[in-house]
Scaffold this motif. Structure first.
Motif, short mmCIF file in Angstrom:
data_model
loop_
_atom_site.label_atom_id
_atom_site.label_comp_id
_atom_site.label_asym_id
_atom_site.label_seq_id
_atom_site.Cartn_x
_atom_site.Cartn_y
_atom_site.Cartn_z
N ASP C 512 42.18 47.34 41.37
CA ASP C 512 41.62 46.20 42.10
C ASP C 512 42.75 45.24 42.43
O ASP C 512 43.81 45.31 41.83
N LYS C 515 43.28 38.93 40.68
CA LYS C 515 42.69 37.64 41.03
C LYS C 515 43.30 36.59 40.13
O LYS C 515 43.08 36.57 38.93
N GLY C 516 44.09 35.78 40.70
CA GLY C 516 44.76 34.76 39.90
C GLY C 516 45.75 34.05 40.78
O GLY C 516 45.89 34.36 41.96
N ALA C 625 42.94 45.44 35.99
CA ALA C 625 42.57 45.72 37.37
C ALA C 625 42.14 47.16 37.57
O ALA C 625 41.88 47.58 38.69
#
Lengths: 265, 429, 642
Positions: C512, C515-516, C625
């Protein structure tokens, strides 16, 4: 160097009895911690003129670790694993006298009764001082010895030479052993006059069983007491937290605990 | 007195008669009320109190009444009037079991009690009747030999005019030899402790030519299990005459009383001690190695005034410790660092000032008995570990602590402020 | 004309003096220990090494590179032509013209050298080096004019005796600096020693794009480490003499920046003092932080740590190799430091602070923490890892390393195991048979313990069949890959960043997007500089959809976290902590997460007081991820059935 500022007294004859230790986790042989501290103290007292004596097998590689502390030689009184070390040591010390005999409090393997220094002192007729942290002065045939007490406390003792002393963990830490000197040092091997320890042959050696923790047995006289004991909140699950109040009150709460614990008198 | 419940008809009568002038006294203060059969009886009339408007009020918020409440008072009453324990009497012992207690600081330690307990187990295992003789050498300050299992007591404070104070193993050994000749104990028991038991036991063993069982932790009449070197092995062996017992070897005596009848020794062989005790050496708490220290005041990131911290440590007589951050910042020397990466400490009391409690630090204080935390952050991990935590500015609290410690030293102790401090019990999993 | 007969005499004198000086110098080097070097091949390879490999390093500073090309090129050319024209008296307008061009080129270069020396950066040494540009200008200028005069480009008696006198002085001064100084320890020594150093370099593999970073083993039956300067190999001594005191090492040294008593440049200069004898009074660069210059004195047969340098200097080094990477002369600072540490540890038993304890533990328990060797697999009690002892054969041997005892590192290990499992890799671990790789023991100078650990590990691994080794620890990675070879252990070793990147590229795992916030990547020294792996971690981060905000010092210039070389164990005090400085680098680029690829870096950076960016290992980022596909676990098999 921890002791580089101390001038070793060359005419004091120090003999250190060393044993083969074992690592508490891996069980691998190594120099024994207290014996190594004894060697360190010997180095401080007599420099590299201090002697190392071991009763056992010279083939044991861990012995080289003592040599690695910078001593040129280790006297091995060759004996089997079940031999009684005391007669051999007594004979050796008769032949090559010493003023101070140092060793650890207890061995790290085997029975570890800690009796060798006592039996040796009894045999030689010398006084024995257990658990020393340091030898402070030697003057006129008398030594002032610092004895280690629990919790970092110390007591000063005076004792005439020659004497036997066991070295506590509170003594200065043993220096690192180095590969070079340990490789170069040599063994002076002689056959020990020993007898086998027959008594111990009868005993059984087992891996240590974990000892049960003592439970807080509540001897309750009434049902209510038993009920209370069974349902009471176990100790140690989080402590008391004081959030409010003045700094003074908070300090007093701490002080009360310190006094109750007896650390502040 | 015994535990048998006896009826007191007069009291019963007063209790029944609510108009009796002594009625209130008895119902309020006399604890449990027993019915004719001895069963506990609850008196519904005795509950509650008459409110200002003349109506009876029952306060069910148990506990707020403090000591005046029903249960606690009853419990207190019970313990106060605890029945004396039955006396264990040995008139003509066939043999003796000698127990040499450490008597550190004039008190019987738990270890001493355990050894006395072990002695009785050994006595019980014998067919004939034996007596446990406790040998106490030196001043006794606070030691109840009767309730800890001493049938006989040999207590000496001096030998041939030489006091048994400080370190005098040679004198003590002479006493023990006299005991050995006169009583010929079947067993010699010593606590295997650093307070002198191990030393004296080994000396006696060497002198008598007895091979002691050292670090014995499971002892019966036949077999002894001793812990070997580095605590890695157990040695199973026949029970020796001389036993150096590990801590918690047996349960202490707590259900009987014993006579603790004194025995006088006829003759003690003369001795010329060679070891001379020059007395204890003043030890600066700040010089004690961290690993050995009993009381540590440790500083962390939250300390602003380092001078104050050092003064507080001196005033409290505590050994200084530090968190890694305090060391890294150069405020404390490296050898003062507490934790898995520094020194593992075993202090009885550990005060963490401004230390939030990194995992390595908490690991390092794992063996501490009582941990006190002073911290601004009430949610930090140190608070979860601590037995007593105060939330607040470390500087102020340390300052007050310093003042208190100095006041104690000067003997000008101020009475504590008795404000109603709200305390909070926290249950941290 | 005076100059016609005086110049050759001056030249011959200078050359003879150079020769005498050179022989003296060579004898100083020969006092070192023998080391077999192919002299002819080295000399033949030297020009290429100089022109290509050295130039690559120098070229990182473009202006200085061009300056040096002009000056040095001009000098070499001029010198040859001067000999031809002025010594052998071959008079040809072509040669004269060439000489004029060469000296002019050199003069131009010297002007740039001069300009840089007007306001020199702190890292440059002063002293005689401040004189050098002037000497260069004097030399090139004098010979330019001299050639103009002698070649007849100028009218006879141009300038009269004044010019002659000036030229005479100029030529004398120039020759004194350039030739006499070269042989007798002036700044120009670097040209002479430097070229020989390149020819006889102890690690010839470094030239031609190669890499040689593994430490050389100690002969345990011979001399243990370096006690005195003459205990170095002769070509190491030669290498010290090659130093130009440019101070690039000093500028990148993390210990120096942290105020610990180490300055790689000063260290090399002290070695020069040691090999030649004398004091460091003439040293005109930055000192070891907190140490006064001028007190040190040494000689080839005087113990180094007794008077020449302080042992703390040696223990400050994190062995990050930044100095070696940066050195235009390709001097091997780390080798020298470890050689001297070896003496301290193996002969003197003076490993400071926790060093002795760690080495004791390694000997007694095969791990630096002194944990029970049988508890190595406790971290994976619930993971059901396949053991080599059971399988005997596996595609991949997962080298767990001592991170298994550390609670933080265990999270990295677990993350990596989840990746291995998700990708369906056929792997196994050695379990309790594994020992410490020996990295720490070796950097602390205890080669005896290192060798015994290495031999033990090699013997263990030789019992099993596997294609490659993967590890999450760059230190173990380096040791297994580059240092076990000396003991017969040749393996195909991969760092987990490389391996995971391969899995991603082969499509074995799907990821994936991350996200950060802003992410920066900290290159571990033992992965980057030691093994040249800069791309895989970045490409892996790219696969996570991360745009790496590079710190000012990244890639081969990455700043050490302070955790290497046993530095946290020997713990020499400084003014700052290296990890704090690295954290500041990360804060400067506004990073919210620092991606790392080493458990040592993780623990060092996480030791920085909060608030600070979060530290995540690549394995953790990837594991978070991972796209776990629904359905039966071995996905490819399931597809084949359909």
């Amino acid at each position: 160097m921890p002791n580089s500022n101390v001038n070793p007294e060359r005419n004091i004859r120090v003999a250190t009895l060393v044993s083969v230790g074992q690592h508490p986790k891996s069980g691998r042989t190594r120099r024994a911690g207290q014996d190594a501290r004894a060697v360190e103290l010997g180095l401080k007292m007599a420099g590299t003129a201090s002697r190392l004596i071991h009763v056992g097998d010279m083939a044991e590689p861990a012995l080289r670790q003592y040599l690695g502390m910078g001593l040129p030689q280790l006297s091995v009184l060759q004996a089997g694993p079940d031999a009684d070390a005391v007669p051999a040591l007594a004979t050796h010390l008769d032949e090559q006298p010493a003023d101070i005999v140092l060793t650890g409090v207890r061995a790290e393997s085997g029975e570890a009764s800690g009796m060798v220094p006592y039996l040796l002192a009894e045999r030689l007729g010398w006084p024995l001082i257990p658990r020393i942290a340091d030898i402070q002065t030697i003057d006129n045939g008398m030594a002032e010895v610092l004895q280690a007490l629990p919790r970092g406390q110390r007591r000063l003792l005076r004792v005439p030479l020659p004497f036997v002393a066991t070295v506590d963990n509170a003594a200065p830490e043993a220096r690192q052993y180095a590969f070079g000197p340990s490789r170069r040092g040599n063994f002076a091997v002689s056959l020990a006059n020993t007898t086998a320890d027959d008594e111990r042959q009868q005993w059984q050696e087992l891996p240590a069983k974990p000892r049960p923790k003592r439970l807080n047995v509540v001897k309750a006289k009434s049902a209510a007491d038993r009920f209370k004991a069974a349902t009471a909140k176990p100790q140690g699950q989080g402590g008391k937290v004081i959030r409010d109040g003045t700094d003074r009150e908070k300090a007093e709460a701490i002080m009360a605990l310190l006094v109750a614990e007896g650390v502040v008198r | 007195m015994s535990d048998i419940i006896r009826r007191n008809p007069r009291n019963e009568w007063i209790l029944r008669n609510r108009l009796h002038p002594q009625h209130d006294e008895l119902t309020a203060g006399s604890g449990p009320v027993r019915g004719p059969t001895g069963l506990l009886r609850k008196n519904p009339h005795a509950v509650g109190f008459i409110g200002p408007n003349g109506i009876k009020r029952i306060d069910r918020s148990a506990g707020t009444q403090g000591g005046a409440g029903g249960l606690s008072l009853r419990a207190r009453g019970r313990s106060a009037e605890a029945a004396p324990l039955p006396l264990h009497r040995v008139e003509q012992p066939d043999f003796y079991v000698a127990v040499v207690v450490d008597l550190a600081a004039g008190r019987l330690s738990n270890h001493d009690r355990d050894v006395l307990g072990q002695a009785h187990q050994l006595v019980k295992a014998q067919a004939d009747q034996g007596a446990v003789v406790a040998i106490a050498l030196g001043e006794i300050r606070d030691a109840a030999f009767d309730t800890t299992g001493a049938d006989r007591l040999i207590h000496l404070t001096e030998v041939h005019g030489q006091p048994l104070t400080g370190y005098c193993p040679e004198l003590k050994l002479a006493v023990l030899r006299a005991v050995d000749t006169e009583l010929a104990p079947r067993y010699w028991l010593f606590p295997d402790s650093v307070h002198g038991g191990a030393d004296l036991g080994a000396r006696l063993g060497a002198r008598l030519g007895e091979r002691p069982a050292v670090q014995a932790w499971q002892v019966d009449a036949e077999q002894t299990v001793c812990r070997g070197g580095s605590h890695r092995t157990d040695w199973q062996r026949p029970t020796a005459r001389l036993l150096l017992l590990a801590e918690e070897c047996a349960l202490p005596i707590d259900e009987t009383r014993h006579e603790a009848r004194p025995i006088e020794l006829a003759a003690i062989p003369p001795v010329a001690p060679r070891i001379e005790d020059l007395g204890p050496v003043e030890v600066d708490p700040s010089k004690i190695a961290l690993g050995e220290a009993e009381f540590i005041l440790a500083a962390g990131n939250g300390i602003q005034d380092w001078g104050q911290f050092h003064r507080a440590a001196t005033a409290l007589g505590a050994t200084e410790g530090a968190s890694r951050v305090a060391v890294d910042d150069g405020n404390m020397p490296r050898f003062r660092q507490v934790g898995a990466t520094g020194t593992w400490v075993t202090a009885r009391v550990y005060i963490a000032v401004g230390i939030s409690g990194a995992i390595q630090h908490l690991q390092g204080i794992g063996q501490c008995d009582k941990v006190v935390a002073i911290n601004l952050d009430g949610g930090c991990d140190m608070i979860k570990r601590a037995d007593l935590s105060v939330i607040g500015d470390s500087q102020g609290i340390l300052g007050e602590l310093l003042a208190l410690a100095e006041a104690r030293q000067n003997g000008t102790e101020t009475p504590p402020v008795t404000a109603n401090t709200r305390e909070e019990e926290r249950n941290v999993a | 004309m005076t100059l016609d007969w005086l110049t050759p005499i001056l030249l011959v004198t200078a050359l003879i003096l150079l020769m005498i000086g050179a022989i003296r110098r060579i004898n100083l080097w020969r006092a070192g220990q023998p080391e077999p070097v192919n002299l002819i091949a080295g000399l033949l390879a030297m020009p290429r090494r100089y022109l290509v490999d050295l130039h690559h390093v120098v070229e990182r500073d473009k202006v200085m590179s061009n300056t040096h090309v002009a000056t040095a090129g001009g000098f070499v050319l001029s010198m040859i032509l001067i000999l031809v024209v002025h010594l052998f008296g071959i008079d040809s307008p072509w040669l004269n013209g060439a000489l004029l061009v060469a000296t002019a080129l050199m003069f131009t270069g010297s002007v740039f050298v001069y300009k840089r020396r007007l306001n020199p950066p702190a890292r440059l040494s002063k002293g005689p080096w401040m004189r050098l540009p002037k000497s260069l200008m004097v030399f090139s200028g004098s010979f330019f004019l001299l050639t103009l005069l002698t070649s007849g480009f100028l009218p006879e008696n141009f300038g009269g005796w004044v010019l002659v006198a000036v030229l005479l002085v100029g030529v004398t001064l120039g020759l004194a600096e350039m030739l006499f100084g070269m042989g007798w320890g002036g700044p120009m020594k670097h040209a002479f020693a430097g070229s020989l150093h390149l020819a006889f370099h102890r690690r010839p593999e470094r030239f031609g794009g190669g890499r040689s970073t593994g430490l050389k083993p100690v002969d345990l039956d011979g001399k243990l480490g370096v006690a005195e300067p003459r205990d170095f190999k002769w070509n190491q001594l030669l290498g010290f003499d090659a130093c130009v005191q440019c101070g690039r090492c000093e500028a990148v040294c993390p210990a120096f920046a942290a105020g610990q008593p180490l300055n790689p440049k000063k260290l090399i200069q002290d070695m020069v003092v040691g090999l030649a004898g004398g004091t460091d009074a003439k040293y005109a660069g930055s000192p070891y932080p907190g140490t006064e210059v001028g007190k040190a004195q040494g000689s080839p047969h005087q113990p180094i740590v007794e008077g020449l340098i302080n042992a703390d200097t040696l223990w400050s080094c994190t062995t990050c190799r930044a100095c070696v990477e940066e050195c235009p002369m390709m001097i091997e600072h780390v080798d020298a430091i470890v050689d001297m540490r070896r003496h301290l540890t193996l002969e003197r038993g003076e490993t400071p602070n926790k060093g002795a304890e760690v080495l004791d533990n390694l000997i007694a328990t095969d791990n630096p923490g002194g944990y029970a060797p049988g508890s190595r697999m406790n971290w994976a009690a619930d993971l059901d890892l396949p053991l080599m002892a059971d399988k005997q054969e596996a595609e991949v041997l997962f080298w767990v390393s001592d991170g298994c005892f550390d609670m933080r590192s265990q999270r990295i290990l677990r993350a990596f195991v989840s990746i291995l499992k998700a990708a369906g890799v056929d792997f196994a671990v050695l379990g309790n048979e594994e020992c410490d790789s020996g990295d720490v023991a070796r950097r602390l100078g205890d080669d005896a313990t290192f060798q015994s650990l290495a031999r033990q590990n090699i013997a263990t691994m030789n019992r099993y069949r596997f294609k490659r080794i993967v590890t999450t620890d760059p230190h173990a990675f380096h040791v297994l890959k580059n240092e076990y070879g000396d003991f017969g252990g040749h393996y195909d070793v991969l760092h987990h960043s490389t391996f995971i990147n391969e899995l991603v590229e082969q499509g074995k795992i799907k990821l994936d997007a991350f996200k950060g916030g802003t992410v920066t990547y900290h290159d571990p020294c033992y992965l980057g500089r030691y093994n040249g792996e800069y791309d895989s971690p970045r490409s892996l981060l790219g696969a996570l959809g991360i745009q790496v905000s590079e710190m000012e010092r990244s890639g081969y210039r990455s700043r050490c976290c302070g955790g290497g070389g046993g530095a946290p164990i020997t713990d020499v005090p400084g003014e700052h902590r290296i990890a704090d400085m690295r954290m500041d680098d990360a804060r400067k680029v506004g990073a919210e997460t620092i991606a790392v690829a080493c458990q040592q870096c993780t623990s060092m950076l996480e030791g920085v007081v909060e608030p600070r960016p979060e530290i995540r290992d690549l394995a953790e980022l990837v594991a978070d991820a991972l796209v776990v596909e629904a359905g039966p676990a071995p996905q490819p098999l399931a597809e084949e059935v359909h």
